[in-house]
Write a protein that holds these residues in place. Structure first.
Motif, PDB file in Angstrom:
ATOM      1  N   MET A   1       0.895  -1.275  -0.010  1.00 41.29           N
ATOM      2  CA  MET A   1      -0.035  -0.051   0.126  1.00 41.29           C
ATOM      3  C   MET A   1       0.956   1.398  -0.001  1.00 41.29           C
ATOM      4  SD  MET A   1      -2.679   1.450   2.828  1.00 41.29           S
ATOM      5  CE  MET A   1      -1.041   1.677   3.793  1.00 41.29           C
ATOM      6  N   ARG A   2       0.279   2.255  -0.655  1.00 49.37           N
ATOM      7  CA  ARG A   2       1.026   3.537  -0.730  1.00 49.37           C
ATOM      8  C   ARG A   2       1.374   4.261   0.640  1.00 49.37           C
ATOM      9  NH1 ARG A   2      -0.018   8.900  -3.929  1.00 49.37           N
ATOM     10  NH2 ARG A   2       2.222   9.301  -3.966  1.00 49.37           N
ATOM     11  N   ARG A   3       2.426   4.908   0.914  1.00 51.07           N
ATOM     12  CA  ARG A   3       2.363   5.638   2.164  1.00 51.07           C
ATOM     13  C   ARG A   3       1.502   6.995   2.014  1.00 51.07           C
ATOM     14  NH1 ARG A   3       6.986   6.602   5.586  1.00 51.07           N
ATOM     15  NH2 ARG A   3       7.890   4.394   4.799  1.00 51.07           N
ATOM     16  N   ASP A 348       4.634  -4.507  -7.407  1.00 47.78           N
ATOM     17  CA  ASP A 348       5.885  -3.666  -7.010  1.00 47.78           C
ATOM     18  C   ASP A 348       5.739  -3.570  -5.446  1.00 47.78           C
ATOM     19  OD1 ASP A 348       3.396  -2.074  -7.194  1.00 47.78           O
ATOM     20  OD2 ASP A 348       4.885  -0.241  -6.689  1.00 47.78           O
ATOM     21  N   HIS A 349       7.153  -2.841  -5.193  1.00 46.23           N
ATOM     22  CA  HIS A 349       7.251  -2.439  -3.614  1.00 46.23           C
ATOM     23  C   HIS A 349       8.298  -1.354  -3.824  1.00 46.23           C
ATOM     24  CE1 HIS A 349       6.877  -2.658   0.524  1.00 46.23           C
ATOM     25  NE2 HIS A 349       7.878  -3.005   0.768  1.00 46.23           N
ATOM     26  N   VAL A 350       8.897  -1.065  -2.530  1.00 47.22           N
ATOM     27  CA  VAL A 350       9.582   0.315  -2.603  1.00 47.22           C
ATOM     28  C   VAL A 350      11.256   0.082  -2.737  1.00 47.22           C
ATOM     29  CG1 VAL A 350       7.906   1.554  -1.251  1.00 47.22           C
ATOM     30  CG2 VAL A 350       9.722   0.009   0.145  1.00 47.22           C
ATOM     31  N   ASP A 370       4.323  -8.795   2.975  1.00 44.43           N
ATOM     32  CA  ASP A 370       2.962  -8.362   2.982  1.00 44.43           C
ATOM     33  C   ASP A 370       2.258  -7.512   1.855  1.00 44.43           C
ATOM     34  OD1 ASP A 370       0.431  -8.454   4.136  1.00 44.43           O
ATOM     35  OD2 ASP A 370       0.836  -6.992   5.554  1.00 44.43           O
ATOM     36  N   ASP A 371       3.041  -6.465   1.748  1.00 45.79           N
ATOM     37  CA  ASP A 371       3.066  -5.115   0.916  1.00 45.79           C
ATOM     38  C   ASP A 371       3.926  -5.296  -0.563  1.00 45.79           C
ATOM     39  OD1 ASP A 371       2.120  -2.856   0.004  1.00 45.79           O
ATOM     40  OD2 ASP A 371       3.253  -1.603   1.386  1.00 45.79           O
ATOM     41  N   ASP A 372       3.166  -5.915  -1.422  1.00 47.21           N
ATOM     42  CA  ASP A 372       1.781  -6.442  -1.571  1.00 47.21           C
ATOM     43  C   ASP A 372       2.315  -7.985  -2.081  1.00 47.21           C
ATOM     44  OD1 ASP A 372      -0.854  -7.123  -1.384  1.00 47.21           O
ATOM     45  OD2 ASP A 372      -1.211  -6.198  -3.529  1.00 47.21           O
ATOM     46  N   GLY A 403       4.101   0.083 -10.212  1.00 48.03           N
ATOM     47  CA  GLY A 403       4.175   1.468  -9.772  1.00 48.03           C
ATOM     48  C   GLY A 403       3.047   2.071  -8.985  1.00 48.03           C
ATOM     49  N   GLU A 404       2.428   0.933  -8.090  1.00 43.60           N
ATOM     50  CA  GLU A 404       1.510   1.471  -6.866  1.00 43.60           C
ATOM     51  C   GLU A 404       2.234   2.495  -5.934  1.00 43.60           C
ATOM     52  OE1 GLU A 404      -1.009   0.986  -3.205  1.00 43.60           O
ATOM     53  OE2 GLU A 404       1.032   0.553  -3.472  1.00 43.60           O
ATOM     54  N   GLU A 405       3.331   1.869  -5.393  1.00 44.86           N
ATOM     55  CA  GLU A 405       4.041   2.504  -4.474  1.00 44.86           C
ATOM     56  C   GLU A 405       4.462   4.138  -4.856  1.00 44.86           C
ATOM     57  OE1 GLU A 405       3.996   1.364  -1.446  1.00 44.86           O
ATOM     58  OE2 GLU A 405       4.001  -0.646  -1.270  1.00 44.86           O
ATOM     59  N   LYS A 406       4.661   4.144  -6.218  1.00 40.35           N
ATOM     60  CA  LYS A 406       5.025   5.531  -6.858  1.00 40.35           C
ATOM     61  C   LYS A 406       3.997   6.354  -6.800  1.00 40.35           C
ATOM     62  CE  LYS A 406       9.387   4.180  -8.108  1.00 40.35           C
ATOM     63  NZ  LYS A 406      10.258   4.447  -6.828  1.00 40.35           N
ATOM     64  N   ASP A 523       6.363  -3.475  10.561  1.00 42.04           N
ATOM     65  CA  ASP A 523       7.588  -3.801   9.417  1.00 42.04           C
ATOM     66  C   ASP A 523       6.797  -2.996   8.193  1.00 42.04           C
ATOM     67  OD1 ASP A 523       9.027  -5.363  10.826  1.00 42.04           O
ATOM     68  OD2 ASP A 523       7.270  -7.241  10.880  1.00 42.04           O
ATOM     69  N   TYR A 524       5.924  -2.290   8.246  1.00 41.73           N
ATOM     70  CA  TYR A 524       5.464  -1.723   6.945  1.00 41.73           C
ATOM     71  C   TYR A 524       6.540  -0.787   6.355  1.00 41.73           C
ATOM     72  CZ  TYR A 524       2.621   1.846   4.160  1.00 41.73           C
ATOM     73  OH  TYR A 524       2.251   2.733   3.048  1.00 41.73           O
ATOM     74  N   HIS A 525       6.649  -1.133   5.185  1.00 44.69           N
ATOM     75  CA  HIS A 525       7.834  -0.315   4.135  1.00 44.69           C
ATOM     76  C   HIS A 525       9.109  -0.414   4.798  1.00 44.69           C
ATOM     77  CE1 HIS A 525       5.001   2.135   1.315  1.00 44.69           C
ATOM     78  NE2 HIS A 525       4.607   0.865   1.518  1.00 44.69           N
ATOM     79  N   ARG A 526       9.593  -1.644   5.456  1.00 49.41           N
ATOM     80  CA  ARG A 526      10.897  -1.699   5.908  1.00 49.41           C
ATOM     81  C   ARG A 526      11.524  -3.073   5.539  1.00 49.41           C
ATOM     82  NH1 ARG A 526      11.926   0.052  11.842  1.00 49.41           N
ATOM     83  NH2 ARG A 526      13.548   1.306  10.630  1.00 49.41           N
TER      84      ARG A 526
HETATM   85 ZN   LIG Z   1       3.159  -0.133   0.129  1.00 49.11          ZN
END
Ligand SMILES: [Zn+2]
Length: 573
Positions: A1-3, A348-350, A370-372, A403-406, A523-526
């Motif tokens: 999910m997006r920040r 995608d992810h970060v 988890d994401d995603d 590109g969801e995270e972008k 752990d979100y975005h880590r």
């Molecule tokens: Zn995300």
């Protein structure tokens, strides 16, 4: 999910979209538990046995591959993301699903554009005084060009007719360079825009452009932060999707690719540059900066006509590319197969070691299990379960978005340039983070909003179609009876979850949606969002439930009635 960010505001800026830290919602969670007694196991008949092909063991095997260090965090674009796309496509081929991307392939190609500042050829002068890029100013737009002219300060620069606000009142900006307090796209404190742009309001940037200004000097509220990080970004490139920057829905791809970015040259000035610009004026540079960072309203004025600023901004632009992965399972009913139930996730992810992925010790790869990875994996196992039959009446559309995270790029791209008629999509079910659960006795505040092992957030199901929401409740209560948590089912929630994943773009185009989500966690975005932390039993239960819901929607005599639309002002945000 997006920040959490201002999704929907188009930030035409190289350094503007610095990651924000997502605040946690303050409210207590409210749980509505379905009270219907679970039906006997004969309920849903063959759909139930098809759903049982989705197993925790298979999900684990797939997710350990997708979220492995080999994928380097699946940044958009990256070789790891391409490798993941190929892995998904290989499965689809094995399941004999119909390719629904470009030219008979599983890939919908997306051209990206990489922009970098050409430091040698980017200059600014006030009369004889030269300013240095990176020290005295930073280019912040995506537009190259030269501009020269007198200078006008336009205060916060907003024009909002319904509120009698006009920062440009009495100022002539034609052929001038306009200095604005603010980032040009976010209204100042105490002002908000509810109606539609163009008719009721103009942003500082759009007003300046429409009235013949030559360039913009922006002084954002986060001026200090921008200067702390901005100079580093001069050595990095930034990405965009050129085809999404054109507002027209139906333009030709070749034309869009050829079109130069529109807009004005924009720069961020330093303290020293502001002092020079405002020397001897009714407000000096320090005063203008102070008002800008405090969000205080300062009236605009024309600067001494003897001062002329000249700007030359040169950005080098190169192409890059990525892709959505798209497949169709064709329905068996000769008429209904023209309609689709859409299942979506983002693959995608970060990425690795960047401002969006904070390292933990030596680990710099954000694996995004988890994401995603959880949604990506769920879709693969659902595609397999559907492919083995029984075949539903309507077709099933599977889209793995890039590109969801972008900034929800893949879903915006797919919904604006769909490879199947979007009007024939009866509902979209978005799976973004369904693999984590809160353990008993976990007191970590970062896990406060994480759902339990038998619980999942259901978001947006009632926003457009009560029939869709009711069907989701009926399926769940007659099947596994998970706890559906509607805490975030509210577009004005401070976490803004409705705007933060791919379903938003489908809703924007009138497709009723449901977003399934497990909650933000430690752990979100880590780099620690890794496959060993996943609750595979929960993933299996949620994916099986969504599978049965999709089957029911695909076999229903009629598509779910869309009984309300999302208000235009909410979609404009
Ligand atoms: Zn995300």
């Amino acid at each position: 999910m997006r920040r959490l960010n201002f999704v929907g505001l188009v930030l035409f800026s190289l350094f503007l979209a610095l990651p924000l830290d997502a605040p946690y919602a303050q409210q207590q969670q409210s749980v509505r538990v379905a009270t219907t007694t679970p039906a006997p196991s004969s309920y849903f008949g063959s759909e139930r046995s098809a759903a049982e092909r989705i197993t925790a063991d298979e999900m684990k095997e797939i997710l350990y591959y997708i979220a492995s260090d080999d994928m380097l965090g699946r940044d958009t674009p990256s070789p790891g993301l391409d490798k993941t796309a190929q892995y998904i496509a290989d499965h689809l081929k094995k399941f004999k699903l119909k390719p629904a991307g470009d030219n008979g392939t599983y890939f919908q190609h997306i051209t990206l554009s990489r922009t970098q500042v050409d430091r040698e050829n980017t200059k600014a002068h006030l009369g004889d005084k030269a300013f240095k890029v990176g020290e005295d100013f930073l280019p912040v737009g995506r537009v190259s060009g030269d501009a020269e002219g007198q200078i006008v300060y336009a205060g916060h620069g907003w024009v909002i007719n319904s509120k009698n606000v006009n920062a440009y009142d009495g100022l002539d900006v034609r052929d001038k360079i306009v200095v604005v307090s603010g980032d040009g796209t976010t209204p100042p404190p105490g002002l908000s825009v509810e109606n539609l742009p163009g008719t009721d309001w103009e942003s500082p940037v759009s007003y300046a452009q429409k009235h013949g200004a030559k360039a913009l000097v922006l002084i954002p509220r986060n001026f200090e932060r921008r200067w702390r990080f901005g100079p580093n970004a001069l050595t990095r490139s930034t990405l965009s999707v050129p085809r999404l920057e054109n507002a027209a829905e139906d333009e030709d791809e070749d034309e869009a690719d050829a079109a130069a970015p529109k807009g004005l040259v924009e720069i961020l000035p330093s303290r020293a540059m502001l002092s020079a610009l405002f020397a001897g004026e009714q407000a000096d540079g320090a005063r203008v900066l102070q008002a800008s960072t405090a969000g205080e309203r300062l009236k605009g004025f024309a600067l001494s006509p003897s001062k002329r600023l000249s700007l030359s901004v040169k950005l080098s632009v190169t192409d890059a590319s990525t892709q959505n992965v798209v497949a169709v399972l064709e329905g068996k009913d000769s008429a209904l197969k023209r309609e689709y139930v859409a299942l979506g996730a983002h693959y995608d992810h970060v990425g690795t070691d960047n401002p969006g992925c904070r390292p933990v010790g030596d680990d710099k790869i954000c694996n995004g299990a988890d994401d995603d990875g959880s949604g990506t994996t769920s879709l693969i196992t659902m595609a397999e379960a559907f492919s083995k039959g029984p075949r539903p009446k309507r077709s099933i559309l599977f889209v793995w978005h890039a590109g969801e995270e972008k900034g929800l790029w893949g879903s915006e791209y797919f919904t604006r340039f769909p490879t199947i008629p979007l009007k024939q999509v009866v509902a979209q079910l978005n799976i973004d983070m369904i693999g984590r659960s809160k353990k008993a006795g976990d007191t970590n505040p970062a896990n406060r909003m994480l759902t339990g092992p038998d619980e999942i957030y259901v978001i947006g199901s009632r926003m457009m179609s009560d029939e869709l929401a009711d069907k989701n409740v009926a399926v769940n209560s007659a099947y596994l009876n998970l706890k559906y948590n509607y805490h975030y089912d509210e577009p004005n929630d401070p976490e803004r979850l409705f705007y933060r994943s791919d379903h938003f773009n489908y809703a924007k185009h009138g497709v009723p949606i449901i977003f399934f989500f497990d909650g933000v966690h430690e752990d979100y975005h880590r780099p620690t969002d890794s496959p060993d932390k996943i609750d595979y039993q929960k993933m299996q239960s949620v994916a099986r439930t969504i599978f049965i819901l999709a089957s029911e929607l695909a076999n229903a005599p009629s598509r779910p009635v869309v009984d309300k639309q999302i208000p235009a002002e909410q979609l404009a945000r």
